[in-house]
Design an enzyme around this catalytic site. Structure first.
Site, mmCIF file in Angstrom:
data_model
loop_
_atom_site.group_PDB
_atom_site.id
_atom_site.type_symbol
_atom_site.label_atom_id
_atom_site.label_comp_id
_atom_site.label_asym_id
_atom_site.label_seq_id
_atom_site.Cartn_x
_atom_site.Cartn_y
_atom_site.Cartn_z
ATOM 1 N N GLU A 1 -6.407 18.130 -36.120
ATOM 2 C CA GLU A 1 -7.711 17.554 -35.770
ATOM 3 C C GLU A 1 -7.590 16.672 -34.532
ATOM 4 O OE1 GLU A 1 -9.935 16.236 -39.555
ATOM 5 O OE2 GLU A 1 -7.871 16.508 -40.174
ATOM 6 N N THR B 1 -14.329 37.376 -32.864
ATOM 7 C CA THR B 1 -15.236 36.942 -31.792
ATOM 8 C C THR B 1 -16.418 36.305 -32.501
ATOM 9 O OG1 THR B 1 -16.483 39.003 -31.744
ATOM 10 C CG2 THR B 1 -14.564 38.893 -30.293
ATOM 11 N N HIS B 2 -16.969 35.285 -31.930
ATOM 12 C CA HIS B 2 -18.065 34.529 -32.579
ATOM 13 C C HIS B 2 -17.642 34.031 -33.959
ATOM 14 C CE1 HIS B 2 -20.779 36.351 -29.521
ATOM 15 N NE2 HIS B 2 -19.983 37.388 -29.700
ATOM 16 N N SER C 1 -5.310 11.890 -48.645
ATOM 17 C CA SER C 1 -6.563 11.143 -48.671
ATOM 18 C C SER C 1 -6.354 9.883 -49.495
ATOM 19 C CB SER C 1 -7.658 12.010 -49.293
ATOM 20 O OG SER C 1 -8.665 11.190 -49.848
ATOM 21 N N LYS D 1 -3.966 3.946 -12.360
ATOM 22 C CA LYS D 1 -2.788 3.893 -13.230
ATOM 23 C C LYS D 1 -3.082 4.068 -14.706
ATOM 24 C CE LYS D 1 -0.673 1.190 -9.794
ATOM 25 N NZ LYS D 1 -1.974 1.357 -9.086
ATOM 26 N N ASN E 1 0.814 -1.219 0.000
ATOM 27 C CA ASN E 1 0.000 0.000 0.000
ATOM 28 C C ASN E 1 0.848 1.269 0.000
ATOM 29 O OD1 ASN E 1 -1.995 -1.867 0.156
ATOM 30 N ND2 ASN E 1 -2.649 -1.381 2.249
ATOM 31 N N LYS F 1 -5.955 16.181 -51.834
ATOM 32 C CA LYS F 1 -6.135 16.551 -50.432
ATOM 33 C C LYS F 1 -4.830 16.576 -49.637
ATOM 34 C CE LYS F 1 -9.498 16.985 -48.274
ATOM 35 N NZ LYS F 1 -10.451 15.973 -47.795
HETATM 36 N N1 ARG Z 1 -1.419 -3.478 -7.706
HETATM 37 C C1 ARG Z 1 -1.878 -2.764 -6.546
HETATM 38 C C2 ARG Z 1 -2.286 -1.342 -6.929
HETATM 39 O O1 ARG Z 1 -1.929 -0.923 -7.963
HETATM 40 C C3 ARG Z 1 -0.788 -2.688 -5.532
HETATM 41 C C4 ARG Z 1 -1.255 -2.573 -4.147
HETATM 42 C C5 ARG Z 1 -1.962 -3.800 -3.684
HETATM 43 N N2 ARG Z 1 -2.247 -3.714 -2.287
HETATM 44 C C6 ARG Z 1 -3.081 -4.584 -1.720
HETATM 45 N N3 ARG Z 1 -3.292 -4.422 -0.450
HETATM 46 N N4 ARG Z 1 -3.673 -5.518 -2.403
HETATM 47 O O2 ARG Z 1 -2.973 -0.654 -6.191
#
Ligand code: ARG
Length: 447
Positions: A285, A150-151, A272, A320, A105, A278
């Site tokens: 974009e 503007t606009h 294109s 993540k 953790n 083109k």
């Molecule tokens: N892969 C977990 C995460 O990204 C790591 C931490 C996991 N901790 C746990 N108590 N299961 O959060």
């Protein structure tokens, strides 16, 4: 021995694993483990021989991860487990001591903080290159008039330099935001343990120094539950990408035959598959379209964090992919914005012609009457009447206005005075743009 009497269901395993995406945290995980092992030994929690074995083993693990020979296994749940498993395979029992006084953790929070810090530093660097490019291109087009809008209606003429510098100041605010993100990532979670602290006499400041943190998290509960720095990064990235989407939108317009204000370099255009003539502004974009993706990641993480009880919950693993995709996307967007601005060929004639539309000086005509003593609101009405007369009769504004308002009106309608009279601080008059360029250069020199 295991707490469990049956193996994990394969579907649960697939849901639960983060290895597919968190393997890119390996440099942070190795760096953290080195610092942690050194601290454990310095505090006498593990022996120096164990520390040396761990450090040597980590070098080998790192080499495998770097050259792609690291043997990932089916039941590695995440990068943290994979690194420790492999370390123990290589060095034996001392590998099992690395996780003393550490939980996944505080470990994962620390890895993500390190990663986010690097991303925030990188964003500042890419923004700086973008800003330098804008200053350089603004200097090269210092006195090229074009309409300001503007606009999306022609409003008042400005210099291209002035317009380009508008992007500079947006980027500068973005850079400040990423600086604040960087600061937010410099409070060390490690040492919080699972949530309550650890049963060993650790030295968190030692680890903080090793890993470049300014301070240690003062509360172990907050330390493992906190992902504010990721939200901060995503918020800064969302605003930055939104700025770039507006740039992309303008480039698309300006590159169209209808505007014809600029030509993009071939290196930033595509063709294109069916229409041979083109030349499409795909990069611009995509600048437009990538922004909502990052905003979506921000919103998604807000959703993950919303009402989440303290402390660590597996929900936090979902930080993540939002972070990683935003970092990769923003990097591409910033580089593309810089490349397009650096290589664009602006069309002086087309912009000047659009800016030479006399009607664009209607405000200036009203201001002339103001200077002669009439309240502005009345002048607005008088000039509106003249514009209407000109448009309806098909004559020029000068033809209608000069007989009624005198020669001074002709002078106001002469092109350069429309721009050069905007001499208020921050305005488009050349003197003010030069002043602005100086400020911009000073901002860049500060860093
Ligand atoms: N892969 C977990 C995460 O990204 C790591 C931490 C996991 N901790 C746990 N108590 N299961 O959060």
């Amino acid at each position: 021995m295991s707490r469990f009497s049956e193996p994990q269901h394969p579907v649960f395993r697939e849901l639960n694993t983060s290895l597919g995406f968190d393997r890119r945290l390996w440099p942070q995980d190795i760096a953290q483990s080195r610092a942690h092992a050194k601290m454990l030994a310095a505090q006498g929690i593990i022996g120096e021989e164990d520390r040396d074995a761990i450090l040597e083993g980590l070098d080998k693990v790192e080499a495998e991860l770097r050259d792609g020979t690291f043997p990932f296994k089916e039941d590695d749940e995440d990068i943290h487990m994979a690194v420790e498993r492999r370390l123990t395979e290589i060095i034996g029992r001392p590998g099992g001591k690395l996780h003393t006084a550490r939980s996944r953790n505080d470990q994962v929070a620390t890895d993500v903080a390190l990663f986010t810090r690097e991303a925030a530093v990188d964003a500042q660097r890419l923004l700086t290159v973008f800003m330098e490019t804008l200053v350089e291109v603004a200097e090269r087009h210092i006195d090229w008039p074009l309409p300001g809008y503007t606009h999306l209606q022609r409003a008042q003429p400005v210099y291209l330099s002035h317009h380009l510098l508008a992007w500079f100041w947006m980027a500068q605010r973005d850079r400040e935001r990423f600086k604040a993100v960087e600061k937010a990532t410099k409070v060390l979670p490690l040492g919080a343990g699972a949530l309550a602290g650890v049963n060993f006499d650790t030295d968190r400041r030692f680890v903080a120094r090793e890993l470049g943190f300014d301070d240690v998290a003062p509360n172990s509960i907050d330390a493992v539950a906190n992902r504010d720095f990721v939200l901060d990064y995503l918020a800064a990235a969302a605003t930055c990408a939104t700025h770039l989407s507006r740039l992309g939108a303008e480039i698309v317009l300006w590159a169209s035959s209808e505007f014809n204000f600029l030509t993009l370099p071939d290196a930033w255009s595509s063709g294109s598959s069916i229409m041979p003539q083109k030349k499409n502004p795909d990069a611009a974009e995509l600048l437009r379209a990538k922004a909502p993706r990052i905003v979506g990641h921000l919103q998604a993480l807000h959703g993950v964090m919303h009402a989440l009880p303290l402390t660590y919950n597996k929900d936090l693993q979902e930080d993540k992919e939002h972070l990683f995709d935003s970092v990769d996307t923003l990097r591409l967007c910033l580089q593309s914005a810089t490349g397009m601005i650096a290589g664009a060929r602006f069309n002086r004639e087309a912009m000047a012609e659009a800016a030479a539309d006399e009607l664009i000086a209607a405000t200036d005509l009203a201001d002339l009457l103001v200077k002669q003593g009439t309240p502005f609101r009345e002048c607005h009405g008088i000039v509106a009447g003249l514009v209407r007369e000109a448009v309806e009769s098909g004559r020029s504004l000068a033809e209608v206005a000069v007989p009624k308002l005198g020669e001074a009106a002709r002078e106001v309608l002469a092109r350069s005075s429309w721009l050069e009279s905007k001499d208020s601080e921050g305005g488009t008059a050349l003197r003010r743009v030069r002043e602005q360029l100086e400020k911009a250069r000073a901002v860049l020199a500060e860093e």
